[in-house]
Design a protein around this motif. Structure first.
Motif, PDB file in Angstrom:
ATOM      1  N   UNK A  21      30.827-104.631 -24.766  1.00 53.71           N
ATOM      2  CA  UNK A  21      32.274-105.016 -25.178  1.00 53.71           C
ATOM      3  C   UNK A  21      33.018-103.869 -25.984  1.00 53.71           C
ATOM      4  N   UNK A  22      32.204-102.774 -26.291  1.00 53.06           N
ATOM      5  CA  UNK A  22      32.871-101.601 -27.081  1.00 53.06           C
ATOM      6  C   UNK A  22      31.851-100.688 -27.813  1.00 53.06           C
ATOM      7  N   UNK A  23      32.103 -99.859 -28.376  1.00 51.10           N
ATOM      8  CA  UNK A  23      31.249 -98.930 -29.028  1.00 51.10           C
ATOM      9  C   UNK A  23      30.850 -99.722 -30.312  1.00 51.10           C
ATOM     10  N   UNK A  24      29.265 -99.898 -30.580  1.00 54.39           N
ATOM     11  CA  UNK A  24      28.563-100.729 -31.306  1.00 54.39           C
ATOM     12  C   UNK A  24      28.248 -99.660 -32.773  1.00 54.39           C
ATOM     13  N   UNK A  25      29.170-100.464 -33.890  1.00 54.82           N
ATOM     14  CA  UNK A  25      28.768 -99.893 -35.186  1.00 54.82           C
ATOM     15  C   UNK A  25      28.088-100.988 -36.124  1.00 54.82           C
ATOM     16  N   UNK A  26      27.073-100.649 -36.776  1.00 51.67           N
ATOM     17  CA  UNK A  26      26.453-101.683 -37.444  1.00 51.67           C
ATOM     18  C   UNK A  26      25.731-100.841 -38.866  1.00 51.67           C
ATOM     19  N   UNK A  27      25.318-101.557 -39.712  1.00 55.13           N
ATOM     20  CA  UNK A  27      24.724-101.194 -41.087  1.00 55.13           C
ATOM     21  C   UNK A  27      23.275-100.181 -40.869  1.00 55.13           C
ATOM     22  N   UNK A  28      23.184 -99.272 -41.137  1.00 53.72           N
ATOM     23  CA  UNK A  28      22.016 -98.546 -40.933  1.00 53.72           C
ATOM     24  C   UNK A  28      21.477 -97.846 -42.388  1.00 53.72           C
ATOM     25  N   UNK A  29      20.128 -97.669 -42.343  1.00 51.86           N
ATOM     26  CA  UNK A  29      19.645 -96.768 -43.840  1.00 51.86           C
ATOM     27  C   UNK A  29      19.961 -95.499 -43.599  1.00 51.86           C
ATOM     28  N   UNK A  30      20.824 -95.054 -44.570  1.00 51.59           N
ATOM     29  CA  UNK A  30      20.768 -93.314 -44.658  1.00 51.59           C
ATOM     30  C   UNK A  30      20.063 -92.965 -45.583  1.00 51.59           C
ATOM     31  N   UNK A  31      19.581 -93.333 -46.561  1.00 48.13           N
ATOM     32  CA  UNK A  31      18.562 -92.729 -47.649  1.00 48.13           C
ATOM     33  C   UNK A  31      17.840 -93.646 -48.058  1.00 48.13           C
ATOM     34  N   UNK A  32      17.112 -93.521 -49.082  1.00 49.64           N
ATOM     35  CA  UNK A  32      15.966 -94.354 -49.639  1.00 49.64           C
ATOM     36  C   UNK A  32      16.665 -95.795 -50.169  1.00 49.64           C
ATOM     37  N   UNK A  33      17.860 -95.556 -50.767  1.00 46.32           N
ATOM     38  CA  UNK A  33      18.556 -96.668 -51.354  1.00 46.32           C
ATOM     39  C   UNK A  33      19.869 -97.128 -50.877  1.00 46.32           C
ATOM     40  N   UNK A  34      20.443 -96.289 -50.004  1.00 44.21           N
ATOM     41  CA  UNK A  34      21.680 -96.606 -49.515  1.00 44.21           C
ATOM     42  C   UNK A  34      21.972 -96.823 -47.963  1.00 44.21           C
ATOM     43  N   UNK A  35      22.895 -97.766 -47.587  1.00 43.58           N
ATOM     44  CA  UNK A  35      23.121 -98.087 -46.176  1.00 43.58           C
ATOM     45  C   UNK A  35      24.530 -97.822 -45.882  1.00 43.58           C
ATOM     46  N   UNK A  36      24.906 -97.701 -44.632  1.00 40.98           N
ATOM     47  CA  UNK A  36      26.320 -97.532 -44.281  1.00 40.98           C
ATOM     48  C   UNK A  36      26.707 -97.921 -42.904  1.00 40.98           C
ATOM     49  N   UNK A  37      27.738 -98.194 -42.409  1.00 41.39           N
ATOM     50  CA  UNK A  37      28.121 -98.384 -41.052  1.00 41.39           C
ATOM     51  C   UNK A  37      28.036 -97.375 -40.279  1.00 41.39           C
TER      52      UNK A  37
END
Length: 367
Positions: A21-37
């Protein structure tokens, strides 16, 4: 509203099929404490039990920096630069952030639609997901902890999968095209859903009435806390950057080396910047950090009459990511009398400016 169940064993297959249905974006873990889409290649990297991302979903619709049009002075003409946007799916959006998008919609779509925002919004599919609050969350106080619309699908956690609410015709199409991945909702699922919502409601740190907050803030413009906390503020603009509902921007004309052609761009602005209240003639409506500090609190606690909520959605980002350790909720509770003020009645005006008082914000402006 239609309800279906997505069994846990079908979750990753469902995510994989969302890419149709389109390009998929979702939350991922980017460091020990932080997340981002982020854009998802491997669906097994998607984080379901995150509390908040660093940046809210607004970055997908209201770009931090974008070209608006190109111009030629000699020809006296300009050409709009409308972005070409592919369909995309934003998965894992929490209720407070969905409310944030609804506030942005009311600003950028209702009366005078913003072309740049609109083209992105029309290409998006929003899939929400339930969450458990941490010590920074206060969406329950602002009635943004449970979303009723503004999503195509919304997933609520169950012990063995997800109870799915379908909110739009697009949501129906997604489910119908993948109907073999879903099952009927049972009475046990309903009981589990009810129990999860009960535990979630109890997990919030504060449980109180905030309907009169804006008026109490206006009545306490001389409260000593304003001066104390404004002195700590770095005027860096991070609170505005990570806020789901901050939508101010400034425009700048950039002229090419030929002195004839160029372009106009807009970029995120912040009421914490000294230049935000500066107008022609050199007058500044909010010349001090204290003025700008108070303005932000009054703005976020203003009431959105159409949506029936405040302009703050209680995500907790401004406190969680503030480099000066300023606690937004604690300050509000102190000003309205729910907490004691842990400082002298009045800061001395004789204290010399030093340290971060001579710092600069992210644009290099004096604070």
């Amino acid at each position: 509203m239609r309800y279906v169940k997505l069994p846990k064993e079908n979750t990753y297959e469902f995510l994989e099929r969302l890419k149709n249905f389109g390009k998929l974006y979702a939350p991922v873990k980017i460091s020990e404490k932080f997340y981002d889409f982020r854009e998802i290649d491997d669906v097994r990297k998607v984080e379901f039990n995150y509390v908040r991302t660093i940046m809210p979903p607004k970055k997908f619709f209201f770009a931090p920096r974008e070209k608006m049009f190109e111009f030629s002075i000699s020809k006296g003409e300009y050409r709009e630069v409308i972005p070409e946007v592919e369909p995309f799916v934003l998965f894992g959006v929490h209720s407070c952030d969905i409310y944030g998008l609804k506030i942005l919609d009311s600003v950028y779509l209702d009366e005078y639609p913003d072309k740049y925002y609109k083209v992105r919004r029309e290409k998006s599919i929003i899939i929400g997901i339930s969450c458990m609050p941490d010590e920074y969350c206060f969406c329950n106080l602002l009635r943004t902890d449970f979303e009723h619309d503004g999503f195509d699908l919304f997933l609520h956690e169950l012990p063995d999968g997800w109870l799915v609410r379908i909110g739009t015709p697009t949501g129906h199409r997604i489910v119908d095209k993948n109907i073999k991945l879903f099952t009927e909702v049972t009475q046990e699922d309903i009981c589990n859903f009810r129990e999860f919502e009960r535990k979630r409601a109890q997990a919030f740190k504060y449980h109180e009435e905030w309907d009169n907050i804006h008026y109490l803030l206006e009545l306490e413009m001389e409260h000593p806390l304003w001066e104390k906390e404004a002195e700590k503020c770095l005027a860096c603009g991070i609170c505005s950057t990570v806020c789901p509902t901050c939508r101010c921007y400034e425009v700048q004309d950039v002229v090419n080396l030929d002195g004839d052609t160029g372009y106009r761009e807009r970029r995120w602005d912040s009421c914490k910047f000294r230049s935000h209240g500066l107008v022609a003639g050199g007058h500044n409506f909010r010349p001090t950090k204290k003025d700008r500090f108070i303005n932000r609190y009054l703005c976020k606690m203003s009431f959105h009459w159409k949506l029936g909520i405040n302009f703050c959605v209680g995500c907790g980002r401004c406190t969680a990511f503030c480099p000066a350790g300023i606690d937004f909720v604690k300050n509000i509770r102190t000003i309205v009398g729910l907490e004691e003020l842990s400082c002298p009645p009045k800061l001395s005006e004789e204290i010399p400016k030093k340290g971060f008082a001579y710092a600069k914000n992210i644009r290099g402006e004096d604070i």
